[in-house]
Design a protein around this motif. Structure first.
Motif, PDB file in Angstrom:
ATOM      1  N   LEU A  20      15.448  28.664  43.815  1.00 16.99           N
ATOM      2  CA  LEU A  20      15.269  29.902  43.125  1.00 16.99           C
ATOM      3  C   LEU A  20      16.039  29.622  41.754  1.00 16.99           C
ATOM      4  O   LEU A  20      15.563  30.075  40.536  1.00 16.99           O
ATOM      5  CB  LEU A  20      15.652  31.212  43.452  1.00 16.99           C
ATOM      6  N   GLY A  21      17.031  29.083  41.591  1.00 20.67           N
ATOM      7  CA  GLY A  21      17.977  28.703  40.371  1.00 20.67           C
ATOM      8  C   GLY A  21      17.221  27.832  39.426  1.00 20.67           C
ATOM      9  O   GLY A  21      17.170  27.947  38.361  1.00 20.67           O
ATOM     10  N   LEU A  22      16.734  26.751  40.224  1.00 16.93           N
ATOM     11  CA  LEU A  22      15.699  25.850  39.442  1.00 16.93           C
ATOM     12  C   LEU A  22      14.457  26.240  38.972  1.00 16.93           C
ATOM     13  O   LEU A  22      14.054  26.237  37.917  1.00 16.93           O
ATOM     14  CB  LEU A  22      15.356  24.499  40.169  1.00 16.93           C
ATOM     15  N   THR A  23      13.891  27.246  39.564  1.00 15.90           N
ATOM     16  CA  THR A  23      12.762  27.930  39.350  1.00 15.90           C
ATOM     17  C   THR A  23      13.241  28.993  38.004  1.00 15.90           C
ATOM     18  O   THR A  23      12.526  28.863  36.889  1.00 15.90           O
ATOM     19  CB  THR A  23      12.152  28.930  40.332  1.00 15.90           C
ATOM     20  N   TYR A  24      14.129  29.527  37.849  1.00 17.13           N
ATOM     21  CA  TYR A  24      14.581  30.337  36.963  1.00 17.13           C
ATOM     22  C   TYR A  24      14.611  29.659  35.743  1.00 17.13           C
ATOM     23  O   TYR A  24      14.306  29.899  34.581  1.00 17.13           O
ATOM     24  CB  TYR A  24      15.895  31.136  37.070  1.00 17.13           C
ATOM     25  N   ILE A  25      15.593  28.367  35.763  1.00 19.42           N
ATOM     26  CA  ILE A  25      15.773  27.495  34.909  1.00 19.42           C
ATOM     27  C   ILE A  25      14.360  26.847  33.918  1.00 19.42           C
ATOM     28  O   ILE A  25      14.138  26.900  32.957  1.00 19.42           O
ATOM     29  CB  ILE A  25      16.644  26.390  35.006  1.00 19.42           C
ATOM     30  N   GLY A  26      13.534  26.725  34.984  1.00 24.72           N
ATOM     31  CA  GLY A  26      12.205  25.949  34.376  1.00 24.72           C
ATOM     32  C   GLY A  26      11.574  26.898  33.647  1.00 24.72           C
ATOM     33  O   GLY A  26      10.933  26.803  32.488  1.00 24.72           O
ATOM     34  N   VAL A  27      11.449  28.026  34.196  1.00 24.98           N
ATOM     35  CA  VAL A  27      10.512  29.153  33.864  1.00 24.98           C
ATOM     36  C   VAL A  27      11.166  29.684  32.381  1.00 24.98           C
ATOM     37  O   VAL A  27      10.351  29.800  31.360  1.00 24.98           O
ATOM     38  CB  VAL A  27      10.379  30.253  34.580  1.00 24.98           C
ATOM     39  N   PHE A  28      12.533  29.854  32.189  1.00 23.20           N
ATOM     40  CA  PHE A  28      13.252  30.139  31.050  1.00 23.20           C
ATOM     41  C   PHE A  28      12.695  28.873  30.037  1.00 23.20           C
ATOM     42  O   PHE A  28      12.615  29.265  28.946  1.00 23.20           O
ATOM     43  CB  PHE A  28      14.633  30.260  31.327  1.00 23.20           C
ATOM     44  N   ALA A  29      12.982  27.801  30.450  1.00 21.14           N
ATOM     45  CA  ALA A  29      12.597  26.841  29.450  1.00 21.14           C
ATOM     46  C   ALA A  29      11.333  26.684  28.851  1.00 21.14           C
ATOM     47  O   ALA A  29      11.213  26.520  27.552  1.00 21.14           O
ATOM     48  CB  ALA A  29      12.952  25.392  30.161  1.00 21.14           C
ATOM     49  N   PHE A  30      10.320  26.974  29.708  1.00 23.11           N
ATOM     50  CA  PHE A  30       8.792  26.886  29.333  1.00 23.11           C
ATOM     51  C   PHE A  30       8.689  28.076  28.482  1.00 23.11           C
ATOM     52  O   PHE A  30       8.131  28.047  27.496  1.00 23.11           O
ATOM     53  CB  PHE A  30       8.197  26.796  30.553  1.00 23.11           C
ATOM     54  N   CYS A  31       9.138  29.275  28.743  1.00 24.37           N
ATOM     55  CA  CYS A  31       8.774  30.501  28.033  1.00 24.37           C
ATOM     56  C   CYS A  31       9.690  30.518  26.591  1.00 24.37           C
ATOM     57  O   CYS A  31       9.076  30.803  25.505  1.00 24.37           O
ATOM     58  CB  CYS A  31       9.193  31.911  28.519  1.00 24.37           C
ATOM     59  N   ASP A  32      10.751  29.991  26.672  1.00 21.23           N
ATOM     60  CA  ASP A  32      11.678  29.906  25.336  1.00 21.23           C
ATOM     61  C   ASP A  32      11.008  28.825  24.509  1.00 21.23           C
ATOM     62  O   ASP A  32      11.248  29.104  23.264  1.00 21.23           O
ATOM     63  CB  ASP A  32      12.970  29.565  25.772  1.00 21.23           C
ATOM     64  N   ALA A  33      10.747  27.855  25.016  1.00 21.71           N
ATOM     65  CA  ALA A  33      10.320  26.588  24.216  1.00 21.71           C
ATOM     66  C   ALA A  33       8.820  26.495  23.643  1.00 21.71           C
ATOM     67  O   ALA A  33       8.572  26.241  22.522  1.00 21.71           O
ATOM     68  CB  ALA A  33      10.335  25.296  24.833  1.00 21.71           C
TER      69      ALA A  33
END
Length: 689
Positions: A20-33
């Motif tokens: 879930l931590g990796l999912t949060y990081i991945g979704v954050f990176a995609f949405c922010d970038a």
């Protein structure tokens, strides 16, 4: 064992924390970038909902660890994007606050269960979480306006859209995916089926959006619906994840459009894509949850039906056990009573007793008859309660039945010095289709009660047959001058095993079943029974029973001539009880019959095959060979001996038992204790037959 189980659960929780931590990081990176607009505001922001779902799912220690991952990701991500530190502080603080508040309201909406199992719960979660996102959007727009000079309206609308739409998809989807509930009530689809369905969703998404113009978006709905239908809410959630993962990059990169959106800004196309995915997910999730509820209700009904079937089987087993107990009780009580009453009668008729001796013998007989009455009451009520009782209508006149029954009670009334007065109104020659035996039982119960509870004065009986528009009706009134009853006592008087109070039972005796049986019989006849009374003023019982139309003369069957009391013939008495054999022998020889005796069914079959008998009196429960088996064996004999009339003489007297006797080949039944007149009448009838 418990320690290993706890360690296994801890490892699974740690693995889930990492995933879930990796999912949060991945979704954050995609949405922010990839989804930022010109002012640096992401157009897609489901990360707060993912964080809230994680906070709801984990325990205290892992909750803080997961929250730390989210905060660090926020700080690092915004810093790498080059956002001012003031904006980094606003974003991180408000996003973290929103995640905590979303977790709190979702927990309240799901009553602390952190799960979604119904459409109502899904709507509650989304409905209570949306105001939190709106409030954070308002606070964020205000702070950025004050600190950075950005336009409040633009920031508020962008923040609101990205958070609310992201939350509407991510929060329920993550809660469903984190729930370890099996969901499917049918056999779980095989892995290749699940892979095939998700592959179909991926293919439909690519067909719909991997082109310049996304006119084929409608093909995603059937595939996602199939996933929801076959795989349940998790199928709907994974379908939303698949569609978002494939479609949103295409929208963000401008590789696809929908309708006339080619000229739209990227942020507007992304918002439109979010709306599409939100509608698709909520629709399929509602479908899956509704199907789940339907299946759960079906399973609940099936489970309850199984429980009801088991309860019915237990009740039937208990009823069978009760019937067996009643049959055994009847047999065991009637057998010795047969000897008590029979020998008392023989001694009274054959021995030269003094007046005091005859009085004492009469007391023995009266006590024995009381015991027979108690046994009959219990058996009768058990049959009525079980619904196995049927009336036997025949042509009779109820007024005649009342007079005959009053004659039975007259001696007991005279012994107590009571005046028994009977008045009848109506045509005593008219005959109606009634059950005279059961009507006699009702009248006898009422008269016996009246005599029992009256120490001085009178018992008055008024009976009438009245013609009314719907047909004739029989009315009976039994009035006594006895102890009377209070209103509370009258409320209980027709209940089973009930008398007015325990002191009355101690004083007068009885089972308290007579009036309950009478009430059941009256109602079975379609009538009514009631009582009026007051303490010390006696009681008045009233009965009304519909009679229908009287029979005409040509409807009446000719009366059969009574069988002659010949007192001649050869009778075989079959009984394993020595006293019963001796009693039968005495009673029959007193009338002049020739008597032979057999101790059990084996002896009876042997003797019936060697000699001719006019009648066989057969007991039922005997060692070696019972009466039913012996009867079948005798019926298999050749010639006249195989047709010898066999009468069941037994303590078993329930209707279903008598039916079994007839099925075995017996032609009649005499219950124990044996009544002399019935014994002689039935033997004579079948000898002359």
């Amino acid at each position: 064992m418990a320690g290993r189980s706890h360690q296994g659960a801890a490892r699974r929780e740690n693995l889930l924390l990492v995933v879930l931590g990796l999912t949060y990081i991945g979704v954050f990176a995609f949405c922010d970038a990839l989804t930022r607009d010109a002012q640096g505001m992401p157009a897609l922001w489901p990360v707060n909902a993912i964080a809230a779902a994680g906070l709801l799912h984990f325990g205290r220690a892992r909750r803080f660890a997961f929250l730390a991952i989210c905060v660090v990701t926020q700080l690092v991500g915004h810093a790498l994007a080059g956002d001012p530190w003031g904006l980094v502080a606003i974003y991180t603080g408000l996003d973290t606050t929103e995640a905590v508040l979303l977790a709190a309201v979702a927990s309240r909406a799901t009553r602390g269960r952190a799960r979604i199992r119904s459409v109502r719960e899904a709507l509650l979660v989304i409905g209570t979480a949306a105001p939190v996102s709106a409030a954070m959007a308002a606070i964020g727009a205000t702070l950025t306006d004050l600190m950075l000079g950005r336009d409040f309206g633009t920031v508020f609308v962008g923040w609101l859209f990205c958070c609310v739409l992201g939350m509407a998809i991510a929060l329920p989807a993550t809660l469903v995916l984190l729930d370890d509930h099996p969901w499917t009530h049918n056999p779980r689809p095989a892995p290749w089926v699940r892979v095939g369905i998700y592959a179909l969703v991926m293919a439909a998404t690519l067909v719909a959006f991997a082109q310049a113009e996304g006119w084929m978006a409608f093909v995603v709905f059937p595939a996602a619906t199939l996933a929801a239908f076959r795989l349940g809410p998790k199928g709907a959630a994974w379908s939303a994840v698949i569609v978002a993962a494939l479609a949103m990059p295409l929208f963000a990169l401008g590789a696809t459009t929908m309708g006339e959106t080619a000229t739209w800004a990227a942020v507007d196309r992304i918002r439109l894509g979010q709306v599409f995915i939100t509608m698709m997910f909520l629709t399929t999730l509602a479908l899956a949850l509704s199907l789940y509820r339907q299946h759960r209700l079906r399973d609940l009904v099936l489970r309850r039906n199984r429980h009801l079937a088991a309860a019915r089987e237990r009740a039937q087993a208990a009823n069978r056990a009760k019937s067996e107990f009643l049959a055994t009780m009847s047999h065991e009580l009637r057998t010795p009573l047969n000897s008590v009453l029979g020998f008392a009668s023989v001694i009274d008729e054959t021995e030269d007793l003094s007046a005091e001796g005859r009085r004492r013998m009469a007391l023995i007989a009266a006590a024995g008859r009381s015991l027979v009455t108690l046994v009959d009451d219990v058996l009768e009520f058990a049959r009525l309660e079980a619904g196995r009782f049927e009336l036997t209508p025949q042509a009779a006149n109820p007024l005649v039945v009342v007079r005959e029954t009053a004659g039975i009670v007259a001696a007991a009334a005279a012994e107590k010095g009571l005046e028994l007065r009977v008045s009848a109104s109506g045509d005593e020659d008219a005959r109606f289709q009634i059950d005279p035996n059961r009507l006699r039982q009702i009248v006898l119960n009422l008269l016996n009660n009246a005599v029992k509870f009256t120490s001085q004065g009178s018992v008055r009986v008024a009976a009438e047959i009245a013609e009314e528009p719907g047909g004739h009706i029989f009315r009976l009134e039994v009035r006594d001058s006895g102890i009377g009853m209070s209103p509370a006592e009258m409320d209980r008087i027709f209940e089973r095993f009930s008398q007015a109070d325990s002191s009355i039972r101690r004083r007068f005796g009885g089972t308290g079943l007579g009036l309950a049986i009478s009430k059941s019989l009256v109602e079975l006849m379609g009538g009514q029974i009631g009582v009026e009374s007051a303490p010390g003023e006696g009681a008045t019982f009233r009965v009304s029973v519909p009679l229908g139309a009287p029979e005409t003369a040509d409807q009446r069957p000719p009366m059969a001539a009574p069988a002659a009391a010949t007192g001649t013939g050869r009778v075989l008495v079959v009984d394993d009880h020595p006293m019963n054999r001796e009693l039968c022998k005495l009673l029959l020889e007193m009338e002049g019959y020739e008597v032979a005796m057999a101790e059990d069914g084996d002896d009876a079959v042997r003797m019936a095959g060697e000699r001719d008998f006019d009648v066989i009196l057969m007991d039922i429960r005997m060692p070696r060979m019972d009466g039913l088996t012996a009867t079948r064996a005798i019926r298999a004999l050749d010639g006249r001996r195989g047709r010898t009339p066999i009468i069941a003489v037994t303590a078993e007297a329930l209707p279903e038992q008598v039916a079994r006797f007839r099925e075995a080949g017996m032609i009649d039944h005499i219950p124990k204790p044996i009544a002399q007149t019935e014994l002689y009448d039935k033997i004579n009838r079948w000898i002359e037959h």
